[in-house]
Design an enzyme around this catalytic site. Sequence first.
Site, short mmCIF file in Angstrom:
data_model
loop_
_atom_site.label_atom_id
_atom_site.label_comp_id
_atom_site.label_asym_id
_atom_site.label_seq_id
_atom_site.Cartn_x
_atom_site.Cartn_y
_atom_site.Cartn_z
N TYR A 1 0.85 -1.19 0.00
CA TYR A 1 0.00 0.00 0.00
C TYR A 1 0.88 1.24 0.00
O TYR A 1 2.05 1.20 0.39
CB TYR A 1 -0.99 0.02 1.18
CG TYR A 1 -0.39 0.31 2.52
CD1 TYR A 1 -0.31 1.61 3.01
CD2 TYR A 1 0.09 -0.73 3.32
CE1 TYR A 1 0.24 1.87 4.25
CE2 TYR A 1 0.64 -0.46 4.56
CZ TYR A 1 0.71 0.83 5.02
OH TYR A 1 1.25 1.10 6.25
N CYS A 2 0.31 2.32 -0.49
CA CYS A 2 0.95 3.63 -0.45
C CYS A 2 -0.16 4.61 -0.05
O CYS A 2 -1.16 4.20 0.53
CB CYS A 2 1.58 3.98 -1.80
SG CYS A 2 0.41 4.11 -3.16
N GLN A 3 -0.02 5.86 -0.38
CA GLN A 3 -1.04 6.83 0.02
C GLN A 3 -2.33 6.66 -0.78
O GLN A 3 -3.42 6.70 -0.23
CB GLN A 3 -0.50 8.25 -0.12
CG GLN A 3 -1.36 9.30 0.55
CD GLN A 3 -1.43 9.13 2.07
OE1 GLN A 3 -0.53 8.59 2.70
NE2 GLN A 3 -2.51 9.60 2.66
N PHE B 1 -3.65 4.07 1.64
CA PHE B 1 -3.74 4.37 3.06
C PHE B 1 -4.80 5.42 3.37
O PHE B 1 -5.43 5.38 4.43
CB PHE B 1 -2.37 4.82 3.58
CG PHE B 1 -2.32 5.04 5.06
CD1 PHE B 1 -2.39 3.97 5.93
CD2 PHE B 1 -2.19 6.32 5.59
CE1 PHE B 1 -2.34 4.18 7.31
CE2 PHE B 1 -2.15 6.54 6.95
CZ PHE B 1 -2.21 5.46 7.82
#
Length: 123
Positions: free
Chosen positions: A84-86, A113
């Site tokens: 996951y990232c932003q 996120f």
Amino acid sequence: MKFLIILLVVIFVIGLFRFFRQKSYLKTLTEEQFRQGYRKAQLIDVREPQEFKSGHILGARNIPLTQLKQRLVELRKDKPVYLYCQSGTRSARAAQVLHKKGYEDVSQLKGGFKKWTGKIKKS
């Protein structure tokens, strides 16, 4: 003008090809699906360290996309990798890197996120 139209069509076709190719090796999971499997997987946050410190999913390891190729030895190929990232852009690029290196079970959190409503930890 004709050249511009041809160029735009080519760019569109390449983008479409990449989109469908990515679907073959990257699973995009809803938050509920992600929650069901991330404890049994290698949970990787591919955001930069300062983003990770401001809040991350409980149990995640921080391997920024910018360092991923150098830190592949930290990941096992025989276990699922949950990324996951932003928002989902960097995790999709990380999945592409992993796919090229032979990782087969790679998933990402839909929406990243910023859509996560579960437990988080702040450093």
